[in-house]
Scaffold this motif. Structure first.
Motif, PDB file in Angstrom:
ATOM      1  N   GLY A 140      -9.946 -27.154  43.893  1.00 21.05           N
ATOM      2  CA  GLY A 140     -11.473 -26.651  43.765  1.00 21.05           C
ATOM      3  C   GLY A 140     -11.802 -25.794  41.968  1.00 21.05           C
ATOM      4  O   GLY A 140     -12.795 -25.115  41.945  1.00 21.05           O
ATOM      5  N   MET A 141     -10.516 -25.830  41.928  1.00 18.51           N
ATOM      6  CA  MET A 141     -10.508 -24.519  40.148  1.00 18.51           C
ATOM      7  C   MET A 141     -10.733 -25.522  38.695  1.00 18.51           C
ATOM      8  O   MET A 141     -10.871 -26.717  39.384  1.00 18.51           O
ATOM      9  CB  MET A 141      -9.373 -24.540  40.126  1.00 18.51           C
ATOM     10  CG  MET A 141      -8.508 -23.270  40.686  1.00 18.51           C
ATOM     11  SD  MET A 141      -6.462 -22.554  41.033  1.00 18.51           S
ATOM     12  CE  MET A 141      -7.140 -22.139  39.285  1.00 18.51           C
ATOM     13  N   ALA A 142     -10.851 -25.255  37.997  1.00 14.92           N
ATOM     14  CA  ALA A 142     -11.561 -26.112  36.390  1.00 14.92           C
ATOM     15  C   ALA A 142     -10.143 -26.721  36.206  1.00 14.92           C
ATOM     16  O   ALA A 142      -9.923 -25.794  36.195  1.00 14.92           O
ATOM     17  CB  ALA A 142     -12.672 -25.604  35.811  1.00 14.92           C
ATOM     18  N   ALA A 143     -10.516 -27.309  35.265  1.00 15.69           N
ATOM     19  CA  ALA A 143      -9.755 -27.851  34.501  1.00 15.69           C
ATOM     20  C   ALA A 143      -9.360 -27.100  33.020  1.00 15.69           C
ATOM     21  O   ALA A 143     -10.642 -26.578  32.260  1.00 15.69           O
ATOM     22  CB  ALA A 143      -9.434 -29.637  33.981  1.00 15.69           C
ATOM     23  N   MET A 144      -8.501 -26.803  32.557  1.00 15.17           N
ATOM     24  CA  MET A 144      -8.580 -26.717  30.874  1.00 15.17           C
ATOM     25  C   MET A 144      -8.593 -26.928  30.655  1.00 15.17           C
ATOM     26  O   MET A 144      -8.897 -26.828  29.062  1.00 15.17           O
ATOM     27  CB  MET A 144      -6.961 -25.833  31.252  1.00 15.17           C
ATOM     28  CG  MET A 144      -6.062 -24.192  32.163  1.00 15.17           C
ATOM     29  SD  MET A 144      -4.878 -23.856  31.552  1.00 15.17           S
ATOM     30  CE  MET A 144      -5.192 -23.689  29.291  1.00 15.17           C
ATOM     31  N   VAL A 145      -8.181 -28.626  30.713  1.00 15.07           N
ATOM     32  CA  VAL A 145      -8.071 -29.276  29.295  1.00 15.07           C
ATOM     33  C   VAL A 145      -9.505 -29.788  29.331  1.00 15.07           C
ATOM     34  O   VAL A 145      -9.722 -30.306  30.965  1.00 15.07           O
ATOM     35  CB  VAL A 145      -6.873 -30.497  28.640  1.00 15.07           C
ATOM     36  CG1 VAL A 145      -5.868 -28.766  28.107  1.00 15.07           C
ATOM     37  CG2 VAL A 145      -6.259 -30.939  30.210  1.00 15.07           C
ATOM     38  N   PRO A 146      -9.532 -30.794  28.797  1.00 16.88           N
ATOM     39  CA  PRO A 146     -10.880 -32.308  28.795  1.00 16.88           C
ATOM     40  C   PRO A 146     -10.745 -33.244  29.632  1.00 16.88           C
ATOM     41  O   PRO A 146      -9.285 -33.433  29.627  1.00 16.88           O
ATOM     42  CB  PRO A 146     -11.824 -32.256  27.016  1.00 16.88           C
ATOM     43  CG  PRO A 146     -10.454 -32.110  26.387  1.00 16.88           C
ATOM     44  CD  PRO A 146      -9.747 -30.968  26.699  1.00 16.88           C
ATOM     45  N   LEU A 147     -11.832 -34.412  30.338  1.00 13.82           N
ATOM     46  CA  LEU A 147     -10.824 -35.007  31.177  1.00 13.82           C
ATOM     47  C   LEU A 147     -10.115 -36.254  30.388  1.00 13.82           C
ATOM     48  O   LEU A 147      -9.765 -36.919  30.621  1.00 13.82           O
ATOM     49  CB  LEU A 147     -12.093 -35.577  31.642  1.00 13.82           C
ATOM     50  CG  LEU A 147     -12.878 -34.739  32.698  1.00 13.82           C
ATOM     51  CD1 LEU A 147     -14.100 -35.637  33.162  1.00 13.82           C
ATOM     52  CD2 LEU A 147     -12.128 -34.557  33.445  1.00 13.82           C
ATOM     53  N   GLU A 148     -10.725 -36.590  28.856  1.00 11.12           N
ATOM     54  CA  GLU A 148      -9.389 -37.740  28.514  1.00 11.12           C
ATOM     55  C   GLU A 148      -8.673 -37.318  27.704  1.00 11.12           C
ATOM     56  O   GLU A 148      -7.323 -37.598  28.256  1.00 11.12           O
ATOM     57  CB  GLU A 148     -10.474 -37.490  26.772  1.00 11.12           C
ATOM     58  CG  GLU A 148     -12.033 -38.057  26.567  1.00 11.12           C
ATOM     59  CD  GLU A 148     -12.516 -36.259  26.733  1.00 11.12           C
ATOM     60  OE1 GLU A 148     -12.839 -35.459  26.272  1.00 11.12           O
ATOM     61  OE2 GLU A 148     -13.812 -36.978  27.383  1.00 11.12           O
ATOM     62  N   LYS A 149      -8.124 -35.688  27.926  1.00  8.10           N
ATOM     63  CA  LYS A 149      -6.294 -35.158  27.846  1.00  8.10           C
ATOM     64  C   LYS A 149      -6.185 -35.500  29.302  1.00  8.10           C
ATOM     65  O   LYS A 149      -4.548 -35.073  29.184  1.00  8.10           O
ATOM     66  CB  LYS A 149      -6.632 -33.765  27.112  1.00  8.10           C
ATOM     67  CG  LYS A 149      -6.411 -33.772  25.635  1.00  8.10           C
ATOM     68  CD  LYS A 149      -6.692 -32.759  25.234  1.00  8.10           C
ATOM     69  CE  LYS A 149      -7.193 -32.797  23.495  1.00  8.10           C
ATOM     70  NZ  LYS A 149      -6.342 -32.002  22.826  1.00  8.10           N
ATOM     71  N   LEU A 150      -6.470 -35.244  30.604  1.00  5.35           N
ATOM     72  CA  LEU A 150      -5.901 -35.199  32.067  1.00  5.35           C
ATOM     73  C   LEU A 150      -5.011 -37.055  31.930  1.00  5.35           C
ATOM     74  O   LEU A 150      -4.570 -36.681  32.250  1.00  5.35           O
ATOM     75  CB  LEU A 150      -6.750 -35.455  32.959  1.00  5.35           C
ATOM     76  CG  LEU A 150      -6.744 -34.044  33.183  1.00  5.35           C
ATOM     77  CD1 LEU A 150      -8.336 -33.592  33.630  1.00  5.35           C
ATOM     78  CD2 LEU A 150      -6.882 -32.683  32.822  1.00  5.35           C
ATOM     79  N   ARG A 151      -5.447 -38.263  30.826  1.00  4.89           N
ATOM     80  CA  ARG A 151      -5.120 -39.170  31.027  1.00  4.89           C
ATOM     81  C   ARG A 151      -3.841 -39.670  31.006  1.00  4.89           C
ATOM     82  O   ARG A 151      -3.155 -39.263  29.998  1.00  4.89           O
ATOM     83  CB  ARG A 151      -5.698 -40.594  31.411  1.00  4.89           C
ATOM     84  CG  ARG A 151      -5.021 -41.725  31.482  1.00  4.89           C
ATOM     85  CD  ARG A 151      -6.118 -42.875  30.546  1.00  4.89           C
ATOM     86  NE  ARG A 151      -5.684 -44.120  31.456  1.00  4.89           N
ATOM     87  CZ  ARG A 151      -6.571 -45.106  31.460  1.00  4.89           C
ATOM     88  NH1 ARG A 151      -7.323 -45.386  31.644  1.00  4.89           N
ATOM     89  NH2 ARG A 151      -5.589 -46.501  31.694  1.00  4.89           N
ATOM     90  N   VAL A 152      -2.759 -39.546  31.845  1.00  4.70           N
ATOM     91  CA  VAL A 152      -1.203 -39.898  31.096  1.00  4.70           C
ATOM     92  C   VAL A 152      -0.832 -41.236  31.340  1.00  4.70           C
ATOM     93  O   VAL A 152      -1.658 -42.584  32.146  1.00  4.70           O
ATOM     94  CB  VAL A 152      -0.149 -39.254  31.866  1.00  4.70           C
ATOM     95  CG1 VAL A 152       1.203 -39.152  32.047  1.00  4.70           C
ATOM     96  CG2 VAL A 152      -0.721 -37.748  32.653  1.00  4.70           C
ATOM     97  N   THR A 153      -0.329 -41.657  29.793  1.00  6.04           N
ATOM     98  CA  THR A 153      -0.124 -42.940  29.602  1.00  6.04           C
ATOM     99  C   THR A 153       0.745 -43.361  29.387  1.00  6.04           C
ATOM    100  O   THR A 153       2.538 -42.435  29.358  1.00  6.04           O
ATOM    101  CB  THR A 153      -0.475 -43.018  27.946  1.00  6.04           C
ATOM    102  OG1 THR A 153       0.317 -42.452  27.633  1.00  6.04           O
ATOM    103  CG2 THR A 153      -2.245 -42.550  27.451  1.00  6.04           C
ATOM    104  N   PRO A 154       1.497 -44.638  30.651  1.00  5.80           N
ATOM    105  CA  PRO A 154       2.650 -45.136  31.005  1.00  5.80           C
ATOM    106  C   PRO A 154       3.572 -45.530  30.094  1.00  5.80           C
ATOM    107  O   PRO A 154       3.532 -45.645  28.898  1.00  5.80           O
ATOM    108  CB  PRO A 154       2.396 -45.924  32.214  1.00  5.80           C
ATOM    109  CG  PRO A 154       1.124 -46.040  32.217  1.00  5.80           C
ATOM    110  CD  PRO A 154      -0.344 -45.328  31.268  1.00  5.80           C
TER     111      PRO A 154
END
Length: 154
Positions: A140-154
């Motif tokens: 229910g909380m909002a993210a601090m960073v934009p959605l593009e930075k939430l992806r972790v590259t393996p």
């Protein structure tokens, strides 16, 4: 502790004083010689033997646990072949259909982080399944960073 004044076997008066009265117990000298050195501890020995017998009987009479049966699920990607170190046969490979159903994780799957603000003020680093999703603690909380930075590259 009160020391006995009379012998418990023959009733003769005990005239011992001090620590010897405690060592000899409740028997006079002739009775102590007749019964031997374990006369004062005979009740403790009998109780210990009864307890040991009861424990051994209880252990013997206890039912054994049921046999361990391991069953594999029908959609398991694991091989049904027995594991033998001397066996030269190759292990069964999972089929392509099981890889498409999501049973096997591949390196192409995207990994995302939660990204919600923690008490420390930094973005949460817990992994989640999809972008925009939050971990169990930050639902229910909002993210601090934009959605593009939430992806972790393996």
């Amino acid at each position: 502790m009160h020391a006995a004044n009379f012998c418990v076997e023959c009733g003769e008066r005990l005239a011992r004083k001090g620590w010897r009265a405690r060592l000899r117990g409740n028997l006079c000298d002739p009775c102590a010689q007749r019964f031997g050195t374990f006369a004062s501890a005979r009740s403790i020995i009998v109780i210990a033997l009864i307890a040991a017998f009861a424990f051994a009987t209880g252990r013997y009479m206890r039912p054994s646990p049921p046999p361990l049966v391991i069953q594999r699920a029908a959609n398991s990607p694991l091989s049904d072949l027995p594991v033998n170190p001397n066996d030269t046969r190759p292990a069964k490979q999972p089929s392509a259909s099981s890889a498409n159903t999501g049973l096997n994780a591949t390196t192409d799957d995207a990994v995302y982080i939660c990204g919600a603000r923690t008490q420390k003020g930094t973005p949460c680093r817990r992994r989640v399944h999809a972008a925009g999703e939050r971990c169990f603690q930050h639902k229910g909380m909002a993210a601090m960073v934009p959605l593009e930075k939430l992806r972790v590259t393996p």
